[in-house]
Design a protein around this motif. Sequence first.
Motif, PDB file in Angstrom:
ATOM      1  N   ALA A 150      40.087  43.635  46.640  1.00 21.82           N
ATOM      2  CA  ALA A 150      39.384  42.643  47.469  1.00 21.82           C
ATOM      3  C   ALA A 150      40.220  41.383  47.554  1.00 21.82           C
ATOM      4  O   ALA A 150      41.032  41.082  46.665  1.00 21.82           O
ATOM      5  N   ARG A 151      40.019  40.659  48.621  1.00 20.60           N
ATOM      6  CA  ARG A 151      40.622  39.334  48.790  1.00 20.60           C
ATOM      7  C   ARG A 151      39.479  38.337  48.943  1.00 20.60           C
ATOM      8  O   ARG A 151      38.649  38.490  49.821  1.00 20.60           O
ATOM      9  N   HIS A 152      39.478  37.332  48.073  1.00 21.91           N
ATOM     10  CA  HIS A 152      38.343  36.413  48.014  1.00 21.91           C
ATOM     11  C   HIS A 152      38.595  35.147  48.834  1.00 21.91           C
ATOM     12  O   HIS A 152      39.727  34.671  48.935  1.00 21.91           O
ATOM     13  N   GLU A 153      37.526  34.612  49.377  1.00 16.41           N
ATOM     14  CA  GLU A 153      37.550  33.307  50.040  1.00 16.41           C
ATOM     15  C   GLU A 153      36.464  32.459  49.396  1.00 16.41           C
ATOM     16  O   GLU A 153      35.322  32.906  49.259  1.00 16.41           O
ATOM     17  N   PHE A 154      36.807  31.220  49.011  1.00 14.48           N
ATOM     18  CA  PHE A 154      35.894  30.409  48.223  1.00 14.48           C
ATOM     19  C   PHE A 154      35.396  29.185  48.987  1.00 14.48           C
ATOM     20  O   PHE A 154      35.893  28.838  50.061  1.00 14.48           O
ATOM     21  N   LEU A 155      34.437  28.512  48.358  1.00 14.33           N
ATOM     22  CA  LEU A 155      33.863  27.290  48.900  1.00 14.33           C
ATOM     23  C   LEU A 155      34.932  26.215  49.098  1.00 14.33           C
ATOM     24  O   LEU A 155      34.944  25.506  50.095  1.00 14.33           O
ATOM     25  N   GLY A 156      35.830  26.078  48.133  1.00 19.05           N
ATOM     26  CA  GLY A 156      36.894  25.089  48.211  1.00 19.05           C
ATOM     27  C   GLY A 156      38.242  25.737  47.993  1.00 19.05           C
ATOM     28  O   GLY A 156      38.351  26.913  47.648  1.00 19.05           O
ATOM     29  N   GLY A 157      39.315  24.958  48.205  1.00 19.36           N
ATOM     30  CA  GLY A 157      40.660  25.472  47.997  1.00 19.36           C
ATOM     31  C   GLY A 157      41.012  26.620  48.921  1.00 19.36           C
ATOM     32  O   GLY A 157      41.782  27.508  48.554  1.00 19.36           O
ATOM     33  N   ARG A 158      40.483  26.610  50.117  1.00 19.93           N
ATOM     34  CA  ARG A 158      40.740  27.706  51.046  1.00 19.93           C
ATOM     35  C   ARG A 158      42.222  27.750  51.418  1.00 19.93           C
ATOM     36  O   ARG A 158      42.862  26.734  51.609  1.00 19.93           O
ATOM     37  N   ALA A 170      55.043  53.335  25.395  1.00 21.01           N
ATOM     38  CA  ALA A 170      54.376  52.671  26.519  1.00 21.01           C
ATOM     39  C   ALA A 170      52.887  52.548  26.233  1.00 21.01           C
ATOM     40  O   ALA A 170      52.379  53.058  25.220  1.00 21.01           O
ATOM     41  N   TYR A 171      52.209  51.849  27.133  1.00 22.52           N
ATOM     42  CA  TYR A 171      50.754  51.721  27.075  1.00 22.52           C
ATOM     43  C   TYR A 171      50.185  52.109  28.439  1.00 22.52           C
ATOM     44  O   TYR A 171      50.820  51.868  29.488  1.00 22.52           O
ATOM     45  N   ARG A 172      49.007  52.710  28.408  1.00 22.19           N
ATOM     46  CA  ARG A 172      48.296  53.004  29.662  1.00 22.19           C
ATOM     47  C   ARG A 172      47.203  51.950  29.839  1.00 22.19           C
ATOM     48  O   ARG A 172      46.334  51.795  28.990  1.00 22.19           O
ATOM     49  N   LEU A 173      47.275  51.247  30.947  1.00 19.24           N
ATOM     50  CA  LEU A 173      46.369  50.134  31.223  1.00 19.24           C
ATOM     51  C   LEU A 173      45.281  50.574  32.194  1.00 19.24           C
ATOM     52  O   LEU A 173      45.579  51.096  33.278  1.00 19.24           O
ATOM     53  N   ASP A 174      44.020  50.364  31.795  1.00 22.81           N
ATOM     54  CA  ASP A 174      42.884  50.684  32.660  1.00 22.81           C
ATOM     55  C   ASP A 174      41.893  49.520  32.639  1.00 22.81           C
ATOM     56  O   ASP A 174      41.619  48.942  31.582  1.00 22.81           O
ATOM     57  N   GLY A 175      41.360  49.208  33.804  1.00 28.32           N
ATOM     58  CA  GLY A 175      40.367  48.141  33.881  1.00 28.32           C
ATOM     59  C   GLY A 175      40.375  47.472  35.242  1.00 28.32           C
ATOM     60  O   GLY A 175      40.948  47.981  36.208  1.00 28.32           O
ATOM     61  N   ALA A 176      39.706  46.326  35.313  1.00 30.86           N
ATOM     62  CA  ALA A 176      39.605  45.588  36.574  1.00 30.86           C
ATOM     63  C   ALA A 176      39.577  44.095  36.297  1.00 30.86           C
ATOM     64  O   ALA A 176      39.097  43.648  35.251  1.00 30.86           O
ATOM     65  N   LYS A 177      40.074  43.323  37.240  1.00 28.56           N
ATOM     66  CA  LYS A 177      40.059  41.864  37.165  1.00 28.56           C
ATOM     67  C   LYS A 177      39.549  41.318  38.489  1.00 28.56           C
ATOM     68  O   LYS A 177      39.777  41.898  39.559  1.00 28.56           O
ATOM     69  N   ARG A 178      38.888  40.191  38.408  1.00 29.75           N
ATOM     70  CA  ARG A 178      38.278  39.596  39.600  1.00 29.75           C
ATOM     71  C   ARG A 178      38.605  38.108  39.670  1.00 29.75           C
ATOM     72  O   ARG A 178      38.820  37.470  38.650  1.00 29.75           O
ATOM     73  N   PHE A 179      38.630  37.572  40.886  1.00 29.84           N
ATOM     74  CA  PHE A 179      38.869  36.141  41.122  1.00 29.84           C
ATOM     75  C   PHE A 179      40.210  35.704  40.522  1.00 29.84           C
ATOM     76  O   PHE A 179      40.291  34.680  39.834  1.00 29.84           O
ATOM     77  N   ILE A 180      41.255  36.469  40.796  1.00 35.61           N
ATOM     78  CA  ILE A 180      42.572  36.189  40.220  1.00 35.61           C
ATOM     79  C   ILE A 180      43.413  35.411  41.230  1.00 35.61           C
ATOM     80  O   ILE A 180      43.742  35.926  42.308  1.00 35.61           O
ATOM     81  N   CYS A 181      43.752  34.186  40.872  1.00 35.44           N
ATOM     82  CA  CYS A 181      44.559  33.347  41.759  1.00 35.44           C
ATOM     83  C   CYS A 181      45.930  33.991  41.961  1.00 35.44           C
ATOM     84  O   CYS A 181      46.609  34.349  40.993  1.00 35.44           O
ATOM     85  N   LEU A 182      46.298  34.184  43.221  1.00 37.41           N
ATOM     86  CA  LEU A 182      47.511  34.870  43.660  1.00 37.41           C
ATOM     87  C   LEU A 182      47.484  36.359  43.330  1.00 37.41           C
ATOM     88  O   LEU A 182      48.491  37.051  43.488  1.00 37.41           O
ATOM     89  N   PRO A 235      45.795  32.289  48.105  1.00 37.74           N
ATOM     90  CA  PRO A 235      45.468  33.710  47.946  1.00 37.74           C
ATOM     91  C   PRO A 235      44.756  33.986  46.628  1.00 37.74           C
ATOM     92  O   PRO A 235      45.118  33.447  45.582  1.00 37.74           O
ATOM     93  N   ASN A 236      43.747  34.829  46.683  1.00 42.92           N
ATOM     94  CA  ASN A 236      42.963  35.169  45.500  1.00 42.92           C
ATOM     95  C   ASN A 236      42.420  36.576  45.695  1.00 42.92           C
ATOM     96  O   ASN A 236      42.038  36.940  46.806  1.00 42.92           O
TER      97      ASN A 236
END
Length: 528
Positions: free
Chosen positions: A217-225, A167-179, A228-229
């Motif tokens: 976090a759940r993001h809300e953007f200028l467009g494409g409201r 197996a692998y151990r996954l560590d980190g963070a991602k931002r602005f991910i669609c769905l 889910p992101n």
Amino acid sequence: MSADTSFLDFLDPAAPEWSRLPRFPSDDPAQRLACDELIAELDAVLVAVDAEEIDRTAALPDGLIEALRAGGLFTLRDNSRRPSDYTMFRVVEHAARCSVAVGQLIAVQNGIGAAALLPGLPPGPLREFVGGQVDAGTLSGLADTEPSGQNNRWRDTVAVSTEDGCAYRLDGAKRFICLGSVAGLLGVTAVVRDQAGQQRLGLVFVDTASPGVTVTARHEFLGGRGLPNGSLRFESVLVPAERVLAGPGSSGAGSPPSVGRLLFNAAPALAIVRACQVLAREFVVDREIDGRPLAGYEQVERFFATALAETYALDGAIRWCLLGADRGFEQLLAKNICTRAAWRIADQTVSILGGSGLETASSALARSARARPAERLLRDARGLRVSGNVDFLLDIQAGRALLARHARSADPYRDWPGPTDNAGLSPANREHLAALAEDLRRLSRTCADLAGRYPDPDAMPGGQQAHRLIGHIAGELLTVFVVLARAAGAGGELADLYCTTARHRLAGLWHELSVPPRDFTSILRGNR
């Protein structure tokens, strides 16, 4: 010249002589029928969708995801009708005319999600796992962007092999991910470190129900409201080794498949261009200024004619990119081609509508007036220029790709002639073709010169600006190239209008490229 000819064939250092424009590609009649059937099924779902309500609440209506899933619209590639990439584009564009968020939801599932990645996976446990998730209708997405940004060569997210290698151990963070806030399966880009300590950039398929996966976090953007992101954190997430796909040892940044980028960005862009024309027509009908119909004023007529020409060009560019040959470079350019045009038309639509263009739909409805969503379309159009990577960075990527192509070539640049067979083109479009041939020579000559003088593109003075302008010029020339190839059959007046406006833009871009680079560091240091 065959329909499989690539635009790059005309930008090679020793490009072949060409006597005529390439044959413009056309879609198969069976695919057109399959697309019409899919759109009819989609319409049965969209009839209950209120785009303004989605924009106001920033949420998709209850039951929509289930209805789209049940209709097979999340797994178009596995559809028994085997739709082409162009058919999928048309389906997404049709959905985006109703709501950009709904169109992009379909685009993610078919363009960058598990269903899109499945055909490229090797036979074995990983393919079986992902295929099972697709069959189960699991929402999926691609998690690439990190808090530090999208364009780093390596990722801060790391997958480290366990001692037993199982197996692998996954560590980190991602931002602005669609769905990212709702997906059950994510392809996560990460640095993969094996037991020997070697590292490669890879893709880790993560079940988001796994311990250690958190939506932060759940993001809300200028467009494409409404789409889910979210941001995610991965803390010691244990992922079976067979669900980790490591690359060949390069540090190149991951990116969504080029077709996926077109589905997510270019299809909604074309939908916005079409929607703006409908909105503007509805606004100007029966309106008069000083007793004269508003639709009859020269600037209003210019807007509608230009919008028609833009639509003709964008539709042609997408057909060129998605029908026939594999045209990866053209697909890279097409995202900016489409999203910039959508911004131009949406911006002009707001001006045509004046105050009604600036007013939000909810404000108009509150005073019992007709909602005219030009303001929403403008926001949506601006967002498309950022998603899938920022426009100027894509230009830089395209410019660097052209310079690298010239640097790798052993053939010296030669000044090849333009086409001599202009059959089917009007006199005006023959002039545009001659100008195109000269611009293609100029771009190829420029790339050959710069690649020869600066083998290391990072050492080029003002390099990023030069790369950006070369990429932007290439996009404008590709569109003119495609428009003229299409006009050899029909659409001469629209082609003439589009090429005229494009040549104005090209004149400015060529001028910028000729200006010596500035030392911005000294300017900023002296004005702090």
